[in-house]
Design an enzyme around this catalytic site. Structure first.
Site, PDB file in Angstrom:
ATOM      1  CG  ASP A 166      -0.666   0.490  10.298  1.00 22.80           C
ATOM      2  OD1 ASP A 166      -1.296   0.935   9.615  1.00 22.80           O
ATOM      3  OD2 ASP A 166      -1.913  -1.222   9.651  1.00 22.80           O
ATOM      4  N   GLY A 226       1.098  -0.785   0.424  1.00 19.60           N
ATOM      5  CA  GLY A 226      -0.216   0.006  -0.086  1.00 19.60           C
ATOM      6  C   GLY A 226       0.530   1.164  -0.056  1.00 19.60           C
ATOM      7  CG  MET A 243      -4.733   3.599   7.489  1.00 20.40           C
ATOM      8  SD  MET A 243      -5.020   5.378   7.322  1.00 20.40           S
ATOM      9  CE  MET A 243      -3.093   6.297   8.253  1.00 20.40           C
ATOM     10  N   GLY A 286       6.728  -3.173   3.873  1.00 20.32           N
ATOM     11  CA  GLY A 286       5.296  -3.812   5.027  1.00 20.32           C
ATOM     12  C   GLY A 286       6.348  -5.083   4.577  1.00 20.32           C
ATOM     13  CG  ASP A 287       3.759  -7.037   7.114  1.00 21.29           C
ATOM     14  OD1 ASP A 287       3.231  -6.876   6.208  1.00 21.29           O
ATOM     15  OD2 ASP A 287       3.066  -8.092   8.674  1.00 21.29           O
ATOM     16  CD  GLU A 302      -6.724  -0.921   8.171  1.00 24.11           C
ATOM     17  OE1 GLU A 302      -7.512  -1.377   7.402  1.00 24.11           O
ATOM     18  OE2 GLU A 302      -5.953  -0.656   8.083  1.00 24.11           O
TER      19      GLU A 302
END
Length: 436
Positions: A211, A90, A254, A180-181, A307
């Site tokens: 996040d 994202g 988020m 990210g992860d 979220e």
């Protein structure tokens, strides 16, 4: 090894067990004098201790990590080095800033001229899907003023074998992955495949998560921007709620697995009356009772919802599967929250009320980053370039106690940093009204 998390550092459950290895891999011996990094001081493998943590009531060290900075000797010859940059997952404020920072540091400091962006995430490392874009200081000169990523992004796993072969066939020496992860797991797989083949190609991960939920790093780029912009949404629903009879304002922010944005924004803004995060499961009955009491006493209420909150209350037979990156898809709990509040208020005689809902997520994640995040991105890119040129590989650049450090990818990509509900951040929320 079985481990447990203390805030964002992993330690063994057994207090007597050895700590997880934080040693950084190298693709080979560094033999080239680094005449490029001056006037920065060389770190030459210097380490710093991670924060001491308590495990079963016993305070112990949690290991040492290498400082990420210029080395006296480097592995790659800048004249022949070829670099690839990829952005995945994202959007997040600061992606273009990091791309720009990598290009400027590589080009202007190390005189690396062969820098390429691989478009559309890991698809860029698949021959039949690959779109390659040369990157120069001129091309990236003003991209930091725009949101998004000039390289585009995508979700979805690709074959590590195929991606490793792509790097080999196209003579790349360094791969920077921003994500990210899921992206970091992919980078880890690529690095392992390259190590299996004994190919001297460096893989450096740059953690990108709005996040702020990646282990071993105090903060990630884009997070501060998200917190600042989230306050505008809270202000908006607060105005809506106060301007309506029995007004209820709900903001969804988020935070799929961690509630850092919701907590930071709510604490900074001061107008949120109830904050729901994934780490704490408050029964819907308590939430509704709190809303009812607040409406009767103050006439309005503002609720901030991460979220990933209320996921334990979804219907048991509902399985939404995963997205293309392997992340569990979350249930949209907002309708459940609204319907439950409406039903409860009517049951206690509050027929007339208004619920206003705002979700600013896409506006926030696609925005240009703040000045603080822009500075952070430049420093992050600088550290990443230094360790990459020294042939360090299989690592993520993290930020710990105001220092940039190198942490093995597999220590950061398989665990999620969450809010410590016994720590000071969450306990400060006691200053805000909340269900008992």
């Amino acid at each position: 090894m079985s481990v447990k998390r203390r805030d964002h550092i992993l330690i063994p459950k057994n207090p007597d067990a050895p700590l997880p290895s934080l040693k950084i891999e190298e693709v080979g011996e560094c033999t080239i004098d680094n005449i490029y990094a001056s006037p920065e001081p060389f770190v030459n493998g210097m380490t710093m201790k991670l924060s001491a943590v308590k495990n079963h009531g016993i305070e112990r060290d949690s290991g040492e990590v290498e400082l990420a900075g210029p080395m006296e000797k480097i592995f790659y010859n800048p004249e022949t080095t070829k670099v690839a940059i990829v952005t995945c997952g994202g959007l997040c404020p600061g992606l273009n800033n990091v791309i720009r920072g990598l290009v400027l540091n590589l080009y202007n400091r190390y005189h690396v001229n062969n820098i390429f962006g691989l478009r559309w995430g890991y698809e860029g490392l698949v021959p039949e899907l690959s779109e390659v874009q040369r990157l120069t200081p001129e091309i990236v000169s003003d991209i930091h003023q725009k949101g998004g990523s000039i390289l585009g992004t995508s979700r979805g796993a690709q074959s590590p074998e195929v991606m490793a072969q792509f790097l080999i066939d196209n003579n790349f020496n360094i791969l920077f992955t921003l994500g990210g992860d899921g992206t970091l797991r992919g980078a880890n797989a690529i690095n392992k495949e390259l190590r299996r083949r004994k190919v001297p190609i460096t893989v450096v991960g740059i953690p990108k998560t709005i996040d702020n939920d990646i282990c071993y790093t105090d903060s990630t780029f884009g997070f501060q921007t998200a917190v600042g912009l989230s306050q505008e949404a809270i202000n908006a629903v607060h105005s809506e709620a106060k301007s309506a009879k029995n007004g209820i304002g709900i903001v969804r922010l988020m935070g799929r697995d961690a509630g850092f944005i919701a907590l930071y924004a709510s604490l900074a803004n001061g107008d949120a009356n109830l904050v729901l995060i994934p780490e704490i499961d408050i029964p819907i009955t308590q939430i509704c009772e709190f809303v009812g009491k607040r409406i009767m006493s103050k006439g309005h209420v503002v609720i901030v919802v991460a979220e990933g909150a209320l996921q334990n209350q979804k219907p048991k037979d509902l399985d939404l599967g995963t997205d293309k990156s392997g992340n569990i898809l979350h249930w949209d709990s907002i309708n459940y929250l609204r319907d439950s509040i409406t039903k409860y208020l009517k049951s206690i005689g509050i027929e007339e009320h208004t619920i206003k809902f705002v979700d600013p997520s896409y506006m926030i994640r696609s925005a240009p980053c703040s000045a603080a995040d822009a500075h952070f991105c430049m420093c992050l890119a600088n550290a990443a370039v230094h360790v990459a040129m020294a042939g360090k590989t299989g690592l993520v650049i993290c930020h710990h106690h105001n220092n940039f450090v190198s942490v093995p990818i597999d220590r950061t990509s398989y665990y999620i940093k969450r809010v410590n509900t016994d720590g000071p951040l969450y306990t400060m929320m006691t200053a805000i009204e909340k269900p008992k």
